[in-house]
Design a protein around this motif. Structure first.
Motif, mmCIF file in Angstrom:
data_model
loop_
_atom_site.group_PDB
_atom_site.id
_atom_site.type_symbol
_atom_site.label_atom_id
_atom_site.label_comp_id
_atom_site.label_asym_id
_atom_site.label_seq_id
_atom_site.Cartn_x
_atom_site.Cartn_y
_atom_site.Cartn_z
ATOM 1 N N ARG A 37 -24.828 -5.214 -33.432
ATOM 2 C CA ARG A 37 -24.912 -5.451 -31.997
ATOM 3 C C ARG A 37 -25.945 -6.526 -31.670
ATOM 4 N NH1 ARG A 37 -24.292 0.221 -31.786
ATOM 5 N NH2 ARG A 37 -26.547 0.511 -31.611
ATOM 6 N N GLU A 40 -24.545 -9.804 -32.427
ATOM 7 C CA GLU A 40 -23.569 -10.163 -31.391
ATOM 8 C C GLU A 40 -24.274 -10.781 -30.181
ATOM 9 O OE1 GLU A 40 -19.999 -6.894 -32.206
ATOM 10 O OE2 GLU A 40 -21.641 -6.408 -30.832
ATOM 11 N N ASP A 157 -18.906 -3.671 -12.912
ATOM 12 C CA ASP A 157 -18.397 -3.169 -14.188
ATOM 13 C C ASP A 157 -18.556 -4.237 -15.256
ATOM 14 O OD1 ASP A 157 -17.585 -0.607 -14.629
ATOM 15 O OD2 ASP A 157 -15.603 -0.854 -13.759
ATOM 16 N N SER A 158 -18.850 -3.791 -16.494
ATOM 17 C CA SER A 158 -18.865 -4.729 -17.607
ATOM 18 C C SER A 158 -17.433 -4.950 -18.085
ATOM 19 C CB SER A 158 -19.727 -4.183 -18.749
ATOM 20 O OG SER A 158 -19.096 -3.065 -19.345
ATOM 21 N N LYS A 159 -17.250 -5.981 -18.883
ATOM 22 C CA LYS A 159 -15.903 -6.301 -19.358
ATOM 23 C C LYS A 159 -15.404 -5.283 -20.379
ATOM 24 C CE LYS A 159 -16.450 -11.284 -18.646
ATOM 25 N NZ LYS A 159 -16.471 -12.624 -19.292
ATOM 26 N N THR A 160 -16.327 -4.646 -21.097
ATOM 27 C CA THR A 160 -15.924 -3.767 -22.196
ATOM 28 C C THR A 160 -16.065 -2.283 -21.882
ATOM 29 O OG1 THR A 160 -18.152 -3.937 -23.144
ATOM 30 C CG2 THR A 160 -16.485 -5.504 -23.922
ATOM 31 N N LYS A 161 -16.887 -1.937 -20.874
ATOM 32 C CA LYS A 161 -17.104 -0.523 -20.564
ATOM 33 C C LYS A 161 -16.844 -0.275 -19.090
ATOM 34 C CE LYS A 161 -20.464 0.293 -24.251
ATOM 35 N NZ LYS A 161 -21.843 0.740 -24.592
ATOM 36 N N ARG A 162 -15.622 0.189 -18.804
ATOM 37 C CA ARG A 162 -15.248 0.449 -17.418
ATOM 38 C C ARG A 162 -15.907 1.734 -16.929
ATOM 39 N NH1 ARG A 162 -9.738 1.308 -16.351
ATOM 40 N NH2 ARG A 162 -9.518 2.262 -18.393
ATOM 41 N N SER A 248 -9.703 2.260 -21.932
ATOM 42 C CA SER A 248 -8.435 1.538 -21.912
ATOM 43 C C SER A 248 -7.338 2.398 -22.547
ATOM 44 C CB SER A 248 -8.556 0.211 -22.662
ATOM 45 O OG SER A 248 -8.663 0.425 -24.060
ATOM 46 N N THR A 251 -7.145 1.868 -26.339
ATOM 47 C CA THR A 251 -8.142 2.607 -27.118
ATOM 48 C C THR A 251 -7.783 4.083 -27.179
ATOM 49 O OG1 THR A 251 -9.900 1.062 -26.529
ATOM 50 C CG2 THR A 251 -10.575 3.251 -27.241
#
Length: 272
Positions: A37, A40, A157-162, A248, A251
């Motif tokens: 992470r 990243e 909201d973040s792009k990866t964690k709704r 999602s 997922t």
């Protein structure tokens, strides 16, 4: 940026995983995923700079392989044992031992955390910040509407964690109303608190409850896995379940779809 190469990235992972984690006194070391992470973040920073200044050669950050998550979930009996431990009990060879009264009081915030996690599948970070009143910066509970807003009015909201709102089941609403009555007049703003103070981390207390319940290697994130698994086992359709969990559909289907009663039903019928 000229130092960003495969060998330096690999050396960083080796260095980082030799460092102790900051919280607790378990002696555990930082994981490979922690190092991943952080790398990243470095890659994102390089990309941000490249967007502004157009590097002639953008270095590639080499990441360690991402392991497949086990997506472990609690059974109904294991969840019941965890809750019983949060009520101040400890499982031993002869059954359940009742601990001192202070244990029950000190674990009050953990009972709330466990029940909200199991009923809504919300992430730990959301549950810890839940407010009793409408908030611009924090998630909050609207008991009149029976809704938890997983983010404050001004949060994005973040792009990866709704973090969509979640309509609460009646059993959890009953718990929340009782907890709010208990907190009335104490000047407590957050749903989770210890001695009236907001809870920064549940990891240590949660680990104690896990041990007292006779369980091993269960982390707070298991509550989210458990909620998703139970929804699939109940046959809830993917669109509804993904919206409820803030996950999602891809997922949910990939990691939990095999728990559905109709999983591979068409293939099984073909051999009938």
């Amino acid at each position: 940026m000229s130092d960003v190469r495969r060998n330096t990235c690999e050396a960083y992972v080796k260095y980082r995983t030799a460092q102790p984690i900051r919280h607790g006194t378990t002696g555990r070391k930082a994981s490979v995923q922690t190092a991943r992470r952080e790398l990243e973040v470095l890659s994102a920073a390089i990309g941000y700079w490249d967007d502004e200044h157009h590097l002639t050669r953008r270095p590639k950050v080499i990441l360690p392989e991402k392991p497949e998550s086990s997506r472990d979930a609690l059974t109904r009996s294991e969840a019941a044992s965890l809750l019983w431990a949060s009520l101040g009990h400890r499982k031993n060879a002869d059954g359940w031992l009742t601990l001192s009264g202070s244990s029950k009081t000190n674990r009050q915030h953990l009972r709330r955390f466990i029940l909200i996690g199991l009923y809504t599948g919300s992430r730990a970070g959301v549950i810890k910040r839940l407010s009793w009143t409408e908030s611009l910066q924090d998630p909050w509970v609207d008991l009149d509407a029976g809704i938890i807003y997983r983010r404050g009015r001004n949060e994005r909201d973040s792009k990866t964690k709704r973090r969509p709102l979640v309509k609460l089941p009646q059993k959890l609403i009953a718990h929340l109303r009782r907890w709010k009555e208990q907190d009335a007049g104490k000047g407590v703003a957050t749903v989770l608190h210890h001695g009236g103070q907001p809870v920064a981390s549940v990891r240590t207390g949660f680990s104690t409850c896990v041990a007292d319940a006779g369980l091993k290697d269960v982390t707070p994130h298991w509550l989210r896995h458990t909620s998703a698994t139970w929804l699939m086992e109940a046959g809830v359709d993917l669109w509804t379940a993904s919206g409820y969990l803030g996950m999602s559909g891809q997922t949910l289907e990939k990691h939990y779809g095999h728990h559905r009663p109709d999983h591979q039903s068409a293939a099984r019928k073909a051999f009938a």
